[in-house]
Design a protein around this motif. Structure first.
Motif, PDB file in Angstrom:
ATOM      1  N   GLY A 409       0.877  26.670  57.109  1.00  0.00           N
ATOM      2  CA  GLY A 409      -0.167  27.140  57.446  1.00  0.00           C
ATOM      3  C   GLY A 409      -0.030  28.769  57.957  1.00  0.00           C
ATOM      4  N   VAL A 410       0.888  29.434  57.863  1.00  0.00           N
ATOM      5  CA  VAL A 410       1.031  30.506  58.488  1.00  0.00           C
ATOM      6  C   VAL A 410       1.480  31.622  57.292  1.00  0.00           C
ATOM      7  N   ARG A 411       0.863  32.838  57.289  1.00  0.00           N
ATOM      8  CA  ARG A 411       1.122  33.806  56.409  1.00  0.00           C
ATOM      9  C   ARG A 411       2.572  34.314  56.673  1.00  0.00           C
ATOM     10  N   VAL A 412       3.023  34.300  55.542  1.00  0.00           N
ATOM     11  CA  VAL A 412       4.388  34.979  55.571  1.00  0.00           C
ATOM     12  C   VAL A 412       4.349  36.664  55.518  1.00  0.00           C
ATOM     13  N   ASP A 413       5.178  37.304  56.323  1.00  0.00           N
ATOM     14  CA  ASP A 413       4.833  38.681  56.180  1.00  0.00           C
ATOM     15  C   ASP A 413       5.964  39.416  55.001  1.00  0.00           C
ATOM     16  N   THR A 414       5.260  39.547  53.972  1.00  0.00           N
ATOM     17  CA  THR A 414       6.258  39.876  52.799  1.00  0.00           C
ATOM     18  C   THR A 414       5.988  41.122  52.893  1.00  0.00           C
ATOM     19  N   GLU A 415       5.476  42.022  53.694  1.00  0.00           N
ATOM     20  CA  GLU A 415       5.452  43.505  53.562  1.00  0.00           C
ATOM     21  C   GLU A 415       6.836  43.857  54.556  1.00  0.00           C
ATOM     22  N   ARG A 416       7.023  43.169  55.673  1.00  0.00           N
ATOM     23  CA  ARG A 416       8.133  43.615  56.440  1.00  0.00           C
ATOM     24  C   ARG A 416       9.486  43.621  55.695  1.00  0.00           C
ATOM     25  N   PRO A 417      10.267  44.851  55.619  1.00  0.00           N
ATOM     26  CA  PRO A 417      11.475  44.920  54.661  1.00  0.00           C
ATOM     27  C   PRO A 417      12.335  43.968  55.431  1.00  0.00           C
ATOM     28  N   ILE A 418      13.323  43.365  54.455  1.00  0.00           N
ATOM     29  CA  ILE A 418      14.440  42.744  54.931  1.00  0.00           C
ATOM     30  C   ILE A 418      15.509  43.763  55.071  1.00  0.00           C
ATOM     31  N   PRO A 419      16.442  43.798  55.909  1.00  0.00           N
ATOM     32  CA  PRO A 419      17.508  44.939  55.708  1.00  0.00           C
ATOM     33  C   PRO A 419      18.270  44.522  54.590  1.00  0.00           C
ATOM     34  N   GLU A 420      18.860  45.728  54.144  1.00  0.00           N
ATOM     35  CA  GLU A 420      19.542  45.630  52.689  1.00  0.00           C
ATOM     36  C   GLU A 420      21.138  45.241  53.146  1.00  0.00           C
ATOM     37  N   ARG A 421      21.554  44.341  52.615  1.00  0.00           N
ATOM     38  CA  ARG A 421      22.951  43.645  52.872  1.00  0.00           C
ATOM     39  C   ARG A 421      23.939  44.538  52.057  1.00  0.00           C
ATOM     40  N   THR A 422      24.897  44.770  52.883  1.00  0.00           N
ATOM     41  CA  THR A 422      26.394  45.382  52.071  1.00  0.00           C
ATOM     42  C   THR A 422      27.262  44.422  51.986  1.00  0.00           C
ATOM     43  N   ILE A 423      28.333  44.564  51.055  1.00  0.00           N
ATOM     44  CA  ILE A 423      29.181  43.593  50.779  1.00  0.00           C
ATOM     45  C   ILE A 423      30.446  44.040  51.545  1.00  0.00           C
ATOM     46  N   ARG A 424      30.787  43.127  52.501  1.00  0.00           N
ATOM     47  CA  ARG A 424      32.257  43.267  53.227  1.00  0.00           C
ATOM     48  C   ARG A 424      33.263  43.432  52.221  1.00  0.00           C
ATOM     49  N   PRO A 425      34.367  44.462  52.338  1.00  0.00           N
ATOM     50  CA  PRO A 425      35.555  44.546  51.525  1.00  0.00           C
ATOM     51  C   PRO A 425      36.353  43.357  51.150  1.00  0.00           C
ATOM     52  N   SER A 426      36.572  42.607  52.279  1.00  0.00           N
ATOM     53  CA  SER A 426      37.149  41.152  52.264  1.00  0.00           C
ATOM     54  C   SER A 426      36.362  40.060  51.512  1.00  0.00           C
ATOM     55  N   GLU A 427      35.177  40.271  50.982  1.00  0.00           N
ATOM     56  CA  GLU A 427      34.204  39.267  50.537  1.00  0.00           C
ATOM     57  C   GLU A 427      34.633  39.165  48.955  1.00  0.00           C
ATOM     58  N   GLN A 428      35.046  39.941  48.218  1.00  0.00           N
ATOM     59  CA  GLN A 428      35.288  40.114  46.881  1.00  0.00           C
ATOM     60  C   GLN A 428      36.821  40.442  46.509  1.00  0.00           C
ATOM     61  N   VAL A 429      37.100  39.915  45.259  1.00  0.00           N
ATOM     62  CA  VAL A 429      38.310  40.164  44.702  1.00  0.00           C
ATOM     63  C   VAL A 429      37.849  41.613  43.808  1.00  0.00           C
ATOM     64  N   ARG A 430      38.372  42.665  44.463  1.00  0.00           N
ATOM     65  CA  ARG A 430      37.671  43.998  43.706  1.00  0.00           C
ATOM     66  C   ARG A 430      38.374  44.405  42.372  1.00  0.00           C
ATOM     67  N   PHE A 431      39.422  43.796  42.042  1.00  0.00           N
ATOM     68  CA  PHE A 431      39.667  44.289  40.811  1.00  0.00           C
ATOM     69  C   PHE A 431      39.270  43.390  39.580  1.00  0.00           C
ATOM     70  N   LEU A 432      38.587  42.231  40.164  1.00  0.00           N
ATOM     71  CA  LEU A 432      37.855  41.370  39.295  1.00  0.00           C
ATOM     72  C   LEU A 432      36.377  41.849  39.082  1.00  0.00           C
ATOM     73  N   ALA A 433      35.699  42.357  40.158  1.00  0.00           N
ATOM     74  CA  ALA A 433      34.351  42.234  40.088  1.00  0.00           C
ATOM     75  C   ALA A 433      33.877  43.311  41.390  1.00  0.00           C
ATOM     76  N   ALA A 434      33.572  44.560  41.120  1.00  0.00           N
ATOM     77  CA  ALA A 434      33.352  45.416  42.286  1.00  0.00           C
ATOM     78  C   ALA A 434      31.746  45.565  42.480  1.00  0.00           C
ATOM     79  N   CYS A 435      31.012  44.893  41.822  1.00  0.00           N
ATOM     80  CA  CYS A 435      29.431  45.138  41.985  1.00  0.00           C
ATOM     81  C   CYS A 435      28.891  43.848  42.681  1.00  0.00           C
ATOM     82  N   PRO A 436      28.006  44.322  43.790  1.00  0.00           N
ATOM     83  CA  PRO A 436      27.263  43.249  44.528  1.00  0.00           C
ATOM     84  C   PRO A 436      26.105  42.818  43.989  1.00  0.00           C
ATOM     85  N   LEU A 437      25.808  41.524  44.250  1.00  0.00           N
ATOM     86  CA  LEU A 437      24.462  40.939  43.880  1.00  0.00           C
ATOM     87  C   LEU A 437      23.949  41.133  42.643  1.00  0.00           C
TER      88      LEU A 437
END
Length: 454
Positions: A409-437
């Motif tokens: 019953g409440v309008r979602v504020d779709t205009e409010r920007p969601i902060p852009e997420r960055t990828i932590r170095p420890s999150e991915q196996v860099r030599f296999l996949a370096a690109c996020p999201l």
């Protein structure tokens, strides 16, 4: 008194199966639909106090979408190693909360997250319901049950105990104990990986549970009113999952005549989840998928689609699920593509696809008769869409077309920007996949614009 909201002038798709109703008002009071049509206008005129109005002239008013197959706790991994070994429990919980708001912005007002890392799904559900986190209505499972053979991760699953989203159960006693423990900790669903991969065997997944074991899961859960969902990627697994009493079957890949008969006889619902396969088939070449695998993905869709259509025609309940939460199905990007897949590959009408994503989805939230339709007394989850999804259901993938998303019953504020997420170095196996999201697909802005209007 809860505030009122009048949405007037729009064409209403009420998701009851009735034809769309032009120039029809909808009146909300808090988290409840009070009235439609002239009654809504008359009640609004007599309403004293707070009344919010939305002019939906030239637009479509419909229930919010329900995605019955999500993985909000996974954090969009590029592979199982990243998922199992590069996530901490605390960070995963915060990332899940971040993801939940993206789902809501995409017009998805309800989700089933049937298996999760640790028990984060249950805690995320509670945080959303408590108002701590902005997100859709949610139902959650715990760790997916697997036999010692494992699931899609093969030998990466430990021989016993828990690995990521999975827990290995080796005996009937362990099955019963695990199901009861998950229910004790608050799950809404129990999930079973009925099929898995063998590292020394070519081809797709095979059934790795006996019928007796599957019945033990279903009987134990059903004794206390908890439904069961199965991951089934071949015909025999779909058949035995239905025979065991599973309430919902994901994928139902390569479903055959015997499996279809079992599904119909036992009243199981199906959630084909073609979006993940569709993304791999259409964009796999951009992320290094082998050409022969791409053809396998496409063949699985085309072969399975014919039987899913037959199941639908036989009265089987079909739900939509995107399996969002992996690198090829980023959260907030692809939820509504499943409707397009139903239309394109299974020959569903646009109305039927919308019913699968709204009315039918109520089953996944265990809210039949409460949600997924625009009727008096139902919960107030709605979309106001710029355009007519009955003419082109793919417009629901274009977030710029979602003029208003209304949750509880409440309008979602779709205009409010969601902060852009960055990828932590420890999150991915860099030599296999370096690109996020979304960069995993190497999609340009032009690509995304094109996809929004496919």
């Amino acid at each position: 008194m809860s505030g009122h909201m009048l949405i007037s002038g729009g064409t209403v798709i009420d998701a009851t199966g009735a034809a769309a109703r032009p120039d029809t008002s909808v009146l909300l009071r808090g988290d409840e639909i009070v009235a439609l049509g002239s009654e809504a206008d008359q009640l609004a005129a007599r309403t004293s106090g707070d009344l919010t109005t939305i002019d939906a002239t030239g637009q479509t008013v419909m229930p919010g979408l329900i995605d019955a197959h999500t993985h909000l706790t996974f954090g969009e991994p590029t592979g199982n190693d990243e998922l199992f070994n590069h996530r901490t429990q605390g960070y995963s919980a915060m990332l899940s909360a971040y993801n939940a708001q993206k789902v809501l912005r995409a017009g998805v007002t309800g989700v089933l997250d049937a298996d999760c890392l640790w028990m984060i799904g249950v805690e995320l559900r509670e945080a959303i319901e408590s108002g701590i986190v902005e997100g859709p209505r949610m139902r959650a499972g715990g760790n997916a049950l697997m036999t010692s053979i494992g699931g899609t991760a093969g030998r990466m699953i430990a021989d016993e105990g828990r690995t990521g989203y999975a827990v290995v159960v080796r005996t009937i006693d362990e099955i019963v104990t695990e199901v009861r423990q998950q229910i004790k900790h608050g799950v809404d669903w129990i999930k079973v990986h009925v099929t898995g991969l063998l590292p020394n065997r070519k081809g797709g997944e095979i059934k790795v549970w006996s019928l007796e074991e599957l019945k033990a899961v279903c009987d134990t859960a059903h004794d206390v009113g908890i439904p069961v969902v199965g991951h089934c990627r071949n015909a025999s697994s779909t058949r035995e999952a239905a025979e065991a009493g599973m309430d919902l079957i994901y994928h139902a890949s390569y479903i055959d005549e015997a499996a279809l008969e079992a599904v119909v006889d036992n009243g199981s619902a199906l959630c084909p989840t073609f979006t993940l396969l569709g993304n791999l088939a259409d964009y796999g070449h951009r992320i290094g998928s082998a050409p022969e695998l791409i053809e396998v993905f496409r063949a699985e869709i085309e072969t399975t689609a014919k039987m899913i259509r037959r199941a639908h025609d036989a009265g089987v309940t079909v739900l939509t699920g995107s399996e969002t939460g992996f690198a090829v199905t980023p959260i907030g990007e692809w939820h509504a593509r499943e409707l397009e897949m139903l239309v394109t590959y299974m020959g569903f009408s646009e109305m039927d696809a919308i019913l699968c994503a709204t009315r039918n989805g109520a089953m996944a939230l265990q809210m039949d008769g409460e949600i997924g339709q625009l009727q008096p007394g139902f919960r107030a989850d709605l979309l106001v869409v710029d355009g007519d999804p009955l003419q082109d259901v793919s417009i629901l993938q274009d977030r710029t077309r979602l003029s208003h998303v209304i949750s509880r019953g409440v309008r979602v504020d779709t205009e409010r920007p969601i902060p852009e997420r960055t990828i932590r170095p420890s999150e991915q196996v860099r030599f296999l996949a370096a690109c996020p999201l979304t960069q995993q697909l190497a999609l340009t802005e032009d690509d995304l614009e094109t996809l929004s209007h496919v």
